[in-house]
Design an enzyme around this catalytic site. Structure first.
Site, PDB file in Angstrom:
ATOM      1  N   GLU A 239      83.279  23.619  78.482  1.00 34.03           N
ATOM      2  CA  GLU A 239      81.904  23.128  78.551  1.00 34.03           C
ATOM      3  C   GLU A 239      81.306  22.917  77.152  1.00 34.03           C
ATOM      4  OE1 GLU A 239      79.654  25.171  81.570  1.00 34.03           O
ATOM      5  OE2 GLU A 239      81.170  24.765  83.066  1.00 34.03           O
TER       6      GLU A 239
ATOM      7  N   HIS B  68      77.871  26.640  99.112  1.00 30.23           N
ATOM      8  CA  HIS B  68      78.130  27.050  97.733  1.00 30.23           C
ATOM      9  C   HIS B  68      78.800  28.424  97.729  1.00 30.23           C
ATOM     10  CE1 HIS B  68      76.584  28.308  93.531  1.00 30.23           C
ATOM     11  NE2 HIS B  68      77.634  27.527  93.396  1.00 30.23           N
ATOM     12  N   HIS B  69      79.931  28.525  97.065  1.00 30.84           N
ATOM     13  CA  HIS B  69      80.606  29.805  96.846  1.00 30.84           C
ATOM     14  C   HIS B  69      80.699  30.064  95.352  1.00 30.84           C
ATOM     15  CE1 HIS B  69      83.029  29.671 100.900  1.00 30.84           C
ATOM     16  NE2 HIS B  69      81.750  29.986 101.072  1.00 30.84           N
ATOM     17  N   GLU B  70      79.666  30.663  94.784  1.00 30.79           N
ATOM     18  CA  GLU B  70      79.792  31.146  93.404  1.00 30.79           C
ATOM     19  C   GLU B  70      80.586  32.452  93.497  1.00 30.79           C
ATOM     20  OE1 GLU B  70      78.915  30.163  90.081  1.00 30.79           O
ATOM     21  OE2 GLU B  70      80.247  31.880  89.899  1.00 30.79           O
TER      22      GLU B  70
ATOM     23  N   HIS C  11      83.734  24.193  90.247  1.00 30.94           N
ATOM     24  CA  HIS C  11      83.084  24.279  88.933  1.00 30.94           C
ATOM     25  C   HIS C  11      83.724  25.399  88.116  1.00 30.94           C
ATOM     26  CE1 HIS C  11      79.241  21.756  89.102  1.00 30.94           C
ATOM     27  NE2 HIS C  11      80.055  21.317  90.044  1.00 30.94           N
ATOM     28  N   GLU C  12      83.665  25.269  86.792  1.00 28.63           N
ATOM     29  CA  GLU C  12      84.307  26.227  85.870  1.00 28.63           C
ATOM     30  C   GLU C  12      85.779  26.423  86.229  1.00 28.63           C
ATOM     31  OE1 GLU C  12      80.315  26.315  86.118  1.00 28.63           O
ATOM     32  OE2 GLU C  12      81.247  27.667  87.536  1.00 28.63           O
TER      33      GLU C  12
ATOM     34  N   GLU D  51      84.140  20.188  88.032  1.00 27.35           N
ATOM     35  CA  GLU D  51      83.261  20.070  86.861  1.00 27.35           C
ATOM     36  C   GLU D  51      84.159  20.086  85.628  1.00 27.35           C
ATOM     37  OE1 GLU D  51      79.260  22.323  85.365  1.00 27.35           O
ATOM     38  OE2 GLU D  51      81.038  23.524  85.700  1.00 27.35           O
TER      39      GLU D  51
ATOM     40  N   GLU E 115      73.886  19.678  83.595  1.00 25.62           N
ATOM     41  CA  GLU E 115      73.076  20.899  83.678  1.00 25.62           C
ATOM     42  C   GLU E 115      72.705  21.454  82.297  1.00 25.62           C
ATOM     43  OE1 GLU E 115      75.758  23.369  85.924  1.00 25.62           O
ATOM     44  OE2 GLU E 115      76.746  24.137  84.136  1.00 25.62           O
TER      45      GLU E 115
HETATM   46  C1  NOJ Z   1      77.432  26.795  87.045  1.00 22.09           C
HETATM   47  C2  NOJ Z   1      77.607  25.541  87.830  1.00 22.09           C
HETATM   48  O1  NOJ Z   1      78.139  24.516  87.038  1.00 22.09           O
HETATM   49  C3  NOJ Z   1      76.262  25.165  88.393  1.00 22.09           C
HETATM   50  O2  NOJ Z   1      76.346  23.917  89.037  1.00 22.09           O
HETATM   51  C4  NOJ Z   1      75.771  26.245  89.316  1.00 22.09           C
HETATM   52  O3  NOJ Z   1      74.480  25.928  89.767  1.00 22.09           O
HETATM   53  C5  NOJ Z   1      75.741  27.594  88.611  1.00 22.09           C
HETATM   54  N1  NOJ Z   1      76.960  27.848  87.931  1.00 22.09           N
HETATM   55  C6  NOJ Z   1      75.489  28.746  89.577  1.00 22.09           C
HETATM   56  O4  NOJ Z   1      76.608  28.911  90.393  1.00 22.09           O
HETATM   57 CA    CA Z   2      79.258  24.810  84.814  1.00 20.97          CA
END
Ligand code: NOJ
Ligand code: CA
Length: 699
Positions: free
Chosen positions: A168, A409-411, A479-480, A498, A504
């Site tokens: 990033e 969403h699965h963070e 993402h990540e 991503e 963002e």
């Molecule tokens: C980073 C992600 O790129 C973003 O899209 C997300 O909202 C946040 N993490 C929280 O999970």
């Molecule tokens: Ca990110």
């Protein structure tokens, strides 16, 4: 004279060498053993692109695969096919190459075999190592891969640090001799950082020689193996592969038979051709999915930007030290900012339904966000428990009624062990409530502790998630995660990721300079689609928070152009619905722009400066053009000779004459007129600006 010396050198090098030419004869690949070491060389239009470069692999506790080789046999073949991706930038892709396969043997002291396969396309070279199952090689631990790319000079490079955990970064443009991967703009903004040293940089690496040749180095079909970075030798301009280590410093655990990912070198004297290359996809395996009817490119809005600009929160309450599932959430006092409420989600569903946006992403719907970040803890989310103000059952019925999809969403907060334990439950839960797509996230350092985002363990994890998702008919936006290597040919449910610096960053950091989106297509996007999240109309963040100095480094018109210049089958309309209502005439472009294409032409491009791309909708005869520039104002004449019909009605969304990304970013004009095939379009882009065009055939 120089040419003569070069031809003489080539002829001497050719003694006892094997060679193949690309189908159009412009590229020449030569392979040879030099002092019993494998060496390759690549020429383009009779000039060297890669000089004599060694190949090899080092093992732990076993003899290496570096020297002592003899050639057992060589095989060549010519391959030609046309294939149809499930979705993509074009509906048919030609896969045409010449292959040279070298079987090498070593006596260490028993005989061992390693095969190197080269595939030479008109647009570049791919090669990989293969270890067949054999008596003297069942299991091995990889210490390092020694693939060299000996370049011919101190080329201009568009690079980011070879970080084991993040891509990033903003790009630095410098000569190879000036690379310092420990320094650069905004490096302090990266949350989880592991840069092995000043000489290590990432691929896709974009290079330009002083005589105008464009070279892109990357990899294809990365599975069961760590990410490859390159180490720059600043004196002789040679790049050396460097693999991401695991928690104990090893690189990979291999069981034969095994093939490494392909190492790729895309070459052209035209920047546009680098962007049109399909080499990476062609080197990936065709999909084995029997049924792909459930995989659908789509546009989405989300309860998302509000969190990034600070008007909403992911969390419900103001707790810390949360122990998962010990809290009676009905007794927790709401913080008053929670974004993912039933009421808000309903409004987003209504908005999507009104404008025909396919889906709504909801972040912060599930318990755990009070204490998710910076703790490196195991149990953060369970992925199956909504906050008390999010009525999942009601909302899934409501969305169905309105014909809108929901994206879950699965963070994981990088507690990957926890996610894997819960994956079946999480995916079953999604299906129960009718969710067909998931956005995953890997913020923070990885658990198992010591592993990296780019190591073999995580590469295996990302694919395990995609494979499991396929069993549940779920599409994935990660993402990540690891930067793509064309695996979406094999796993078309891995719609996008991503894996680079997205929009963002503009909300809460120094952000992405105007040139960023002119470099991404030449770097990150070479491997596959990106969830960049374009479409921010309210450019300056002080609109929400008077103290904020941040802004998106763009004009509004440029945000529209990104839907064409940044390819993704899953595209977000990232701004808040109320901002789209404020500028509903400009929003019409986002409503109209497709996410799946039958043809793509890159009309003009220069990394770091500008990109102009034209694409034809897969489901209609409409064409779309996106043009973007860096911080410089630019004018272009674009010839409409690629159009497929004679006459079109054109709608052009452009920067107003006084628009400027810094001082006047939101001024745009919309013009309608008729155009003919072969007309010349005059485009004027403001500093940091862009222009988006829709062309609809006239009967
Ligand atoms: C980073 C992600 O790129 C973003 O899209 C997300 O909202 C946040 N993490 C929280 O999970
Ligand atoms: Ca990110």
């Amino acid at each position: 004279m120089r040419n003569f010396i070069f031809i003489l050198f080539i002829n001497t090098f050719l003694l006892n060498a094997q060679q193949i030419f690309s189908p159009d004869n412009y590229l020449q690949l030569i392979f040879k053993l030099v002092d019993s070491k494998p060496v390759y060389l690549l020429n383009y239009k009779q000039k060297p692109i890669i000089k004599e470069s060694t190949l090899g692999i080092d093992l732990n506790d076993q003899p290496d695969f570096i020297d002592g080789f003899t050639i057992e046999k060589t095989d060549t073949l010519t391959f030609y096919e046309n294939w149809q991706p499930v979705w993509g930038e074009q509906s048919t892709i030609t896969n045409y190459y010449k292959e040279l396969k070298i079987t090498l043997s070593q006596m260490v002291p028993e005989k061992r075999i390693m095969i190197i396969t080269f595939r030479l396309f008109n647009d570049g070279l791919g090669f990989r190592y293969e270890f067949p199952q054999q008596n003297n090689l069942n299991y091995f631990v990889l210490k390092e891969e020694y693939t060299t790319f000996a370049l011919t000079g101190d080329h201009k490079a568009f690079w980011i640090p070879g970080d084991y955990d993040s891509q990033e970064y903003t790009y630095t443009t410098s000569l190879l001799s000036q690379v310092d991967a420990t320094k650069g703009s905004g490096f302090d903004e990266i949350n989880t950082k592991n840069i092995p040293g000043p000489d290590y940089i990432q691929t896709p690496l974009m290079l330009k020689t002083s005589d105008g040749i464009f070279i892109n180095i990357h990899e294809a079909a990365l599975s069961g193996y760590p990410v490859m970075y390159v180490k720059v030798d600043k004196k002789c301009y040679s790049l050396q592969s460097h693999l991401c280590p695991d928690a104990v410093g090893n690189k990979a655990y291999i069981q034969t038979p095994f093939t490494t990912p392909w190492r790729t070198i895309i070459v052209s004297d035209k920047a546009e051709k680098i962007l049109e290359s399909k080499l990476i996809l062609n080197l990936n395996e065709p999909t084995g999915f029997k049924d792909v009817s459930w995989i659908k490119p789509q546009k989405y809005i989300g309860i998302w930007w509000g969190m990034h600009v600070g008007t909403m929160s992911w969390s419900y309450g103001n707790l810390d030290n949360v122990h998962l599932n010990t809290i009676d959430w009905n007794n927790v006092k709401p913080n008053g900012m929670h974004g993912a409420t039933t009421e808000n989600t309903k409004q987003y569903i209504d908005f999507a339904s009104k404008y025909g946006i396919d889906a709504v992403l909801i972040e912060g719907w599930n318990i755990g966000w009070e204490d998710w970040f910076g703790k490196w803890k195991e149990e953060v989310f369970d992925f199956v428990t909504p906050y008390p103000d999010f009525d999942i059952e009601y909302l899934s019925d409501y969305a169905k009624q309105k014909n809108v999809e929901l994206i879950m969403h699965h963070e994981t907060s990088s507690s990957v062990t926890n996610y894997e334990r819960r994956l079946d439950d999480a995916f079953s839960y999604m299906k129960k409530y009718g969710y067909d797509a998931v956005k995953t996230g890997y913020v923070g350092p990885i658990i198992p502790r010591g592993e990296h985002h780019d190591g073999q363990w995580m590469i295996n994890h990302f694919l395990r998630v995609v494979e499991k998702a396929q069993q549940y008919k779920i599409m994935v936006d990660s993402h990540e995660s690891v930067r793509p290597t064309g695996l979406h040919r094999t796993y078309p449910n891995w719609l996008t990721s991503e894996a680079a610096r997205g929009n963002e960053f503009n909300a809460w950091s120094k952000g992405n300079p105007p040139e960023h989106e002119t470099i991404l297509p030449f770097t990150r996007l070479i491997g596959g689609p990106m969830d960049y999240t374009p479409g921010i109309f309210q450019i300056k963040i002080d609109y929400y928070n008077p103290d904020s100095k941040f802004q998106v480094h763009t004009t509004l018109a440029k945000q529209l152009a990104l839907y064409v210049t940044i390819y993704s089958p899953l595209q977000m309309a990232a701004d808040l619905p109320e901002n789209y209502e404020r500028f509903s005439d400009a929003f019409q472009f986002i409503v109209d722009v497709p996410v799946d294409w039958s043809e793509t032409k890159v009309l003009k491009a220069e990394p770091g400066d500008y990109v102009i791309t034209a694409r034809k909708d897969r489901n209609s005869d409409n064409w779309f053009i996106g043009a973007i520039t860096d911080e410089e104002a630019r004018e272009f004449n674009v010839k409409l000779d690629f159009l497929t019909a004679d006459k079109y009605e054109m709608t052009i969304y452009k920067d107003a004459p006084d628009a400027n990304w810094k001082t006047n970013p939101m001024k745009y004009e919309i013009e309608n007129k008729k155009v003919k095939k072969n007309d010349i379009l005059k485009l004027k882009l403001a500093p940091g600006g862009g222009c988006a065009i829709k062309l609809k055939p006239l009967k």
